[in-house]
Design an enzyme around this catalytic site. Sequence first.
Site, mmCIF file in Angstrom:
data_model
loop_
_atom_site.group_PDB
_atom_site.id
_atom_site.type_symbol
_atom_site.label_atom_id
_atom_site.label_comp_id
_atom_site.label_asym_id
_atom_site.label_seq_id
_atom_site.Cartn_x
_atom_site.Cartn_y
_atom_site.Cartn_z
ATOM 1 C CE LYS A 188 3.305 -5.994 4.014
ATOM 2 N NZ LYS A 188 2.372 -4.580 4.815
ATOM 3 C CG ASP B 225 -0.530 -0.133 2.303
ATOM 4 O OD1 ASP B 225 1.166 0.068 2.064
ATOM 5 O OD2 ASP B 225 -0.983 -0.133 3.233
ATOM 6 C CB SER B 226 4.714 1.768 -0.230
ATOM 7 O OG SER B 226 4.529 0.641 -0.522
ATOM 8 C CD GLU C 104 7.818 -0.404 7.335
ATOM 9 O OE1 GLU C 104 6.722 -0.466 7.106
ATOM 10 O OE2 GLU C 104 7.621 0.659 7.083
ATOM 11 C CD GLU D 17 0.308 -1.682 7.968
ATOM 12 O OE1 GLU D 17 0.215 -0.548 8.271
ATOM 13 O OE2 GLU D 17 0.943 -0.931 6.968
ATOM 14 C CG ASP E 142 0.226 -4.230 2.297
ATOM 15 O OD1 ASP E 142 0.610 -4.893 3.015
ATOM 16 O OD2 ASP E 142 1.996 -3.326 1.345
HETATM 17 O O1 KIV Z 1 3.890 -1.059 1.027
HETATM 18 C C1 KIV Z 1 4.792 -1.587 1.398
HETATM 19 O O2 KIV Z 1 5.467 -1.053 0.890
HETATM 20 C C2 KIV Z 1 5.705 -2.455 2.452
HETATM 21 C C3 KIV Z 1 6.974 -2.810 3.045
HETATM 22 C C4 KIV Z 1 7.330 -1.276 3.498
HETATM 23 C C5 KIV Z 1 6.609 -3.608 3.515
HETATM 24 O O3 KIV Z 1 4.063 -2.431 3.246
#
Ligand code: KIV
Length: 271
Positions: A120, A51-52, A189, A122, A90
């Site tokens: 993934k 989600d970056s 992280e 959080e 994510d």
């Molecule tokens: O969204 C992302 O890029 C991440 C990484 C920093 C692990 O969760």
Amino acid sequence: MSVNKEIKRITTHVLQKMKHDGERISMLTAYDFSMAKIFDDANIDILLVGDSASNVMAGHETTLPITLDQMIYHAASVVRAIKRSFVVVDLPFGSYQGNSKEALNSTIRIMKETGAHGIKIEGGEEIIESVKRIISAGVPVMGHLGLTPQSIYKFGTYAVRATEEAEAQKLLNDAKLLQDAGAFAIVLEKIPAQLAKKVAEALEIPVIGIGAGKYVDGQVLVMHDMLGINKEFKPRFLRRYLNLYDQILDATKQYITDVKGRDFPNDNEQY
Ligand code: KIV
């Protein structure tokens, strides 16, 4: 150092075996077809549609604004490019926190509409019911602890997490809970290297770090950071492998000069 070229497809079993054999796991983020194809051709083990994307693709300050539909668009583009890598997507902010049914529904959309291999999520104890429900539907889950960017307004800072004993203890407990719930791997992280080491040693499943030191089972970086597309972001944990910002800037300036100077196209570059 093996790069497991003989492995045709990375699966959760392959990743588990890498941990068992002490072979480090390589992971990068990807958000589009063209970059994912290069990373896959290079034999990256895991591609994370992070989600970056909210930051590096859309220019938002945080990861919070990106939607499930937008994540699905990025993930489907990545999946179309890959032959070997394991693709993890994510769950974006707001697509799972309500309850475990919401988390499962968001996961099902990702799996059906993108063809990705896992998700993934959080958090620790507070999302364990969701993790169990998603895994019971047959979907591999990767956890994410430490500096979880979706909680940035709660943290109030991007500083290193879990430097105090209470937070470090909670993180270790959360990691064990995620493993017991059936998670196949965990991302840590921006936490102290010694704490990450303790977690990696305590768990059977792979632990992948970003800013979590060298003792974990694998490393992940955001592709824009690794390739030097971002110039401003310079955390201590980042190693840049290219300086693409300057290379692209120079190439663009040269192109502009060539167009304005009537150098491009030349006689051989026209019909
Ligand atoms: O969204 C992302 O890029 C991440 C990484 C920093 C692990 O969760």
